[in-house]
Design a protein around this motif. Structure first.
Motif, PDB file in Angstrom:
ATOM      1  N   THR A  62      22.974 -35.857  -0.249  1.00 18.43           N
ATOM      2  CA  THR A  62      22.896 -36.025  -1.513  1.00 18.43           C
ATOM      3  C   THR A  62      21.898 -35.044  -1.453  1.00 18.43           C
ATOM      4  N   VAL A  63      22.008 -34.212  -2.685  1.00 21.35           N
ATOM      5  CA  VAL A  63      20.943 -33.501  -2.920  1.00 21.35           C
ATOM      6  C   VAL A  63      19.636 -33.804  -3.190  1.00 21.35           C
ATOM      7  N   HIS A  64      19.703 -35.090  -4.018  1.00 24.76           N
ATOM      8  CA  HIS A  64      18.248 -36.030  -4.371  1.00 24.76           C
ATOM      9  C   HIS A  64      18.228 -36.271  -3.078  1.00 24.76           C
ATOM     10  N   THR A  65      18.915 -37.371  -1.923  1.00 23.17           N
ATOM     11  CA  THR A  65      18.028 -37.712  -0.762  1.00 23.17           C
ATOM     12  C   THR A  65      17.235 -36.699   0.197  1.00 23.17           C
ATOM     13  N   ALA A  66      18.344 -35.283  -0.050  1.00 21.14           N
ATOM     14  CA  ALA A  66      17.398 -34.342   0.290  1.00 21.14           C
ATOM     15  C   ALA A  66      16.267 -33.613  -0.095  1.00 21.14           C
ATOM     16  N   ALA A  67      15.833 -33.919  -1.527  1.00 17.59           N
ATOM     17  CA  ALA A  67      14.537 -33.429  -2.030  1.00 17.59           C
ATOM     18  C   ALA A  67      13.398 -34.814  -1.545  1.00 17.59           C
ATOM     19  N   ALA A  68      14.015 -35.632  -1.399  1.00 14.06           N
ATOM     20  CA  ALA A  68      13.281 -37.222  -0.862  1.00 14.06           C
ATOM     21  C   ALA A  68      13.009 -36.732   0.186  1.00 14.06           C
ATOM     22  N   ALA A  69      13.674 -36.025   1.645  1.00 19.22           N
ATOM     23  CA  ALA A  69      13.371 -35.964   2.674  1.00 19.22           C
ATOM     24  C   ALA A  69      12.637 -34.678   2.654  1.00 19.22           C
ATOM     25  N   ILE A  70      12.101 -34.161   2.028  1.00 15.95           N
ATOM     26  CA  ILE A  70      11.233 -32.820   1.764  1.00 15.95           C
ATOM     27  C   ILE A  70       9.973 -33.262   1.324  1.00 15.95           C
ATOM     28  N   GLN A  71      10.100 -33.578   0.221  1.00 14.74           N
ATOM     29  CA  GLN A  71       8.757 -34.315   0.136  1.00 14.74           C
ATOM     30  C   GLN A  71       8.384 -35.717   1.026  1.00 14.74           C
ATOM     31  N   GLU A  72       8.838 -36.065   1.471  1.00 18.93           N
ATOM     32  CA  GLU A  72       8.535 -36.714   2.237  1.00 18.93           C
ATOM     33  C   GLU A  72       7.714 -35.894   3.587  1.00 18.93           C
ATOM     34  N   GLY A  73       8.594 -34.724   3.975  1.00 17.61           N
ATOM     35  CA  GLY A  73       7.726 -34.114   5.233  1.00 17.61           C
ATOM     36  C   GLY A  73       6.630 -32.800   4.823  1.00 17.61           C
ATOM     37  N   GLY A  74       6.407 -33.488   3.542  1.00 17.10           N
ATOM     38  CA  GLY A  74       5.250 -32.512   3.400  1.00 17.10           C
ATOM     39  C   GLY A  74       4.827 -31.497   2.303  1.00 17.10           C
ATOM     40  N   GLY A  75       6.672 -31.573   1.785  1.00 22.65           N
ATOM     41  CA  GLY A  75       6.575 -29.942   0.566  1.00 22.65           C
ATOM     42  C   GLY A  75       6.917 -30.221  -0.447  1.00 22.65           C
ATOM     43  N   GLY A  76       7.109 -30.010  -1.148  1.00 20.66           N
ATOM     44  CA  GLY A  76       7.633 -30.271  -2.689  1.00 20.66           C
ATOM     45  C   GLY A  76       9.323 -30.351  -2.626  1.00 20.66           C
ATOM     46  N   ALA A  77       9.686 -30.627  -3.671  1.00 20.94           N
ATOM     47  CA  ALA A  77      11.067 -30.622  -3.935  1.00 20.94           C
ATOM     48  C   ALA A  77      11.184 -30.234  -5.653  1.00 20.94           C
ATOM     49  N   LEU A  78      12.330 -29.708  -5.466  1.00 17.96           N
ATOM     50  CA  LEU A  78      13.285 -29.369  -6.872  1.00 17.96           C
ATOM     51  C   LEU A  78      14.904 -29.717  -6.524  1.00 17.96           C
ATOM     52  N   ALA A  79      15.329 -30.875  -6.721  1.00 18.85           N
ATOM     53  CA  ALA A  79      16.577 -30.919  -6.907  1.00 18.85           C
ATOM     54  C   ALA A  79      17.122 -30.709  -7.623  1.00 18.85           C
ATOM     55  N   ILE A  80      18.346 -29.920  -8.108  1.00 19.04           N
ATOM     56  CA  ILE A  80      19.361 -29.215  -9.056  1.00 19.04           C
ATOM     57  C   ILE A  80      21.283 -28.997  -8.772  1.00 19.04           C
ATOM     58  N   VAL A  81      21.643 -30.330  -8.967  1.00 20.29           N
ATOM     59  CA  VAL A  81      22.877 -30.690  -9.306  1.00 20.29           C
ATOM     60  C   VAL A  81      23.269 -29.381 -10.014  1.00 20.29           C
ATOM     61  N   GLY A  82      24.349 -28.337  -9.012  1.00 16.01           N
ATOM     62  CA  GLY A  82      25.021 -27.779 -10.055  1.00 16.01           C
ATOM     63  C   GLY A  82      25.920 -27.314  -9.141  1.00 16.01           C
ATOM     64  N   ASP A  83      26.571 -25.285  -9.263  1.00 12.59           N
ATOM     65  CA  ASP A  83      27.814 -24.833  -8.698  1.00 12.59           C
ATOM     66  C   ASP A  83      27.138 -23.233  -8.440  1.00 12.59           C
ATOM     67  N   VAL A  84      27.301 -23.035  -7.211  1.00 13.22           N
ATOM     68  CA  VAL A  84      27.050 -21.655  -7.125  1.00 13.22           C
ATOM     69  C   VAL A  84      27.688 -20.200  -7.215  1.00 13.22           C
ATOM     70  N   ARG A  85      28.907 -21.247  -8.120  1.00 13.90           N
ATOM     71  CA  ARG A  85      30.188 -20.414  -8.872  1.00 13.90           C
ATOM     72  C   ARG A  85      29.239 -20.031  -9.703  1.00 13.90           C
ATOM     73  N   ASP A  86      29.147 -20.726 -11.152  1.00 12.14           N
ATOM     74  CA  ASP A  86      28.816 -20.653 -11.835  1.00 12.14           C
ATOM     75  C   ASP A  86      27.546 -19.895 -12.405  1.00 12.14           C
TER      76      ASP A  86
END
Length: 287
Positions: A62-86
Motif C-alpha cells: 500500500t502507499v503506507h507500506t511503501a512509505a515505511a520502506a522508503i524511511q527504512e531505506g534512508g529517505g524521507g517519506a510522505l504517503a498521500i492517499v489520492g487519485d491523480v485524476r482529481d
C-alpha cells in the motif's frame, strides 16, 4: 569557505539525490517503489500520491507500506492517499509535499492503467480510465508542480512512457492503450521544449523487456511472463542515472533502460534477470 589552492582541477561533483524531493504518482509497488527506494538510499525525500490505502488480494503493498520502506531505506517519506485524476487532490498533494519538505525537485509520472483489448472489445469506461490516469494525470501532476520545479536547480520530470513509435502494429493491436501511453510521451515531448529555457528537464523512460510487476503477472501472462521479465531494479537504476544528470543538458529524451545503463558503463545485466534471449521484449519496441 576556505579556498583550496593546491590544485587547479576541481574534483567532479558527486552525483546523488540526497536532499532532493520527489513527488511520484503511484509508487506503492513495482517500478515506482523501486525508483523510490533507490532514491531513498541517497537520502532523498519521496512523496507518493497513490490510491492503494488498504491491502488488496492481488496487489502487494500500500502507499503506507511503501512509505515505511522508503524511511527504512534512508529517505524521507510522505504517503498521500489520492487519485491523480482529481485536480483538487493533486493540488493538495503538491502543497503537502512542498510544505513537508520545503519544495519539489522531481516529478515522476509513474501511475498508469492498462487494458490491451481491441477497439471493439474495449469498454469506454476503461478507455476513459486510461486516458485520465495516463495522459491527463501526467499532464496534471507536472503542470501543478511547475511553480516548485521552477525554484529548483535540479528540476526533472520523468515519465514512464515509451518512444513515439509510429509503426502501425502498436495502434493496430491495442489502440486505446497505445493512445494513452503515447499521450504520456507527448507530455514529455511538449514539456521538454516548453520548459527548456527554464532549466526544467522532461524525459521518458521505458524498459527494453517486460518488468516483473503485478501488472505483468495479473494482466499480461502470469508467472510464466514474470519469469521472462527483468526486475524493477533495472528501471530504478536507469531512473537514478537520468535524475542525477544536469537538467539543462538532459531533456527531451525517450530513454530505454539498458541503453541508459550501458552509457553509464553497466553492461552486465544478469543481476536484473535471465539471459537476454530468454526475455520478453516490451510493448512499443520493434525487434
Amino acid at each position: 569557505m576556505t579556498e583550496n589552492t593546491a590544485s587547479t582541477t576541481a574534483a567532479p561533483p558527486t552525483r546523488s539525490l540526497a536532499g532532493r524531493t520527489i513527488l511520484m504518482s503511484g509508487g506503492s509497488r513495482g517500478i515506482g517503489l523501486a525508483i523510490a527506494l533507490r532514491a531513498a538510499r541517497d537520502g532523498a525525500n519521496v512523496a507518493l500520491l497513490a490510491k492503494t490505502a488498504e491491502p488488496q488480494p492481488r496487489l502487494e503493498g500500500t502507499v503506507h507500506t511503501a512509505a515505511a520502506a522508503i524511511q527504512e531505506g534512508g529517505g524521507g517519506a510522505l504517503a498521500i492517499v489520492g487519485d491523480v485524476r482529481d485536480d483538487g487532490l493533486v493540488a493538495d498533494a503538491v502543497a503537502q509535499t512542498a510544505e513537508r519538505f520545503g519544495g519539489i525537485d522531481v516529478v515522476v509520472n509513474n501511475a498508469s492503467a492498462i487494458d490491451l483489448s481491441t477497439t471493439a472489445e474495449l469498454p469506454m469506461k476503461k478507455y476513459d480510465l486510461m486516458q485520465d490516469i495516463n495522459t491527463r494525470g501526467s499532464f496534471l501532476l507536472a503542470k501543478t508542480a511547475l511553480p516548485w520545479l521552477a525554484q529548483s536547480s535540479a528540476a526533472h520530470i520523468l515519465t514512464l512512457s515509451p518512444p513515439l513509435n509510429l509503426n502501425p502494429r502498436w495502434a493496430g493491436q491495442h489502440l486505446g492503450y497505445t493512445i494513452a501511453k503515447y499521450g504520456m510521451s507527448l507530455v514529455t515531448l511538449g514539456l521538454a521544449e516548453e520548459l527548456r529555457q527554464q532549466g526544467i528537464a522532461a524525459n521518458s523512460l521505458w524498459p527494453r523487456t517486460t518488468i516483473a510487476t503485478a501488472a505483468v503477472r495479473n494482466l499480461l501472462g502470469g508467472d510464466q511472463m514474470v519469469a521472462r521479465s527483468r526486475t524493477p531494479e533495472i528501471m530504478a537504476d536507469a531512473a537514478w542515472e537520468i535524475l542525477t544528470r544536469d537538467p539543462s543538458e538532459c531533456t527531451g529524451n525517450f530513454f530505454i533502460d539498458d541503453e541508459v545503463l550501458a552509457e553509464a558503463g553497466v553492461t552486465d545485466l544478469s543481476t536484473y534477470g535471465g539471459p537476454a534471449e530468454e526475455l520478453e521484449l516490451d510493448l512499443f519496441l520493434d525487434g
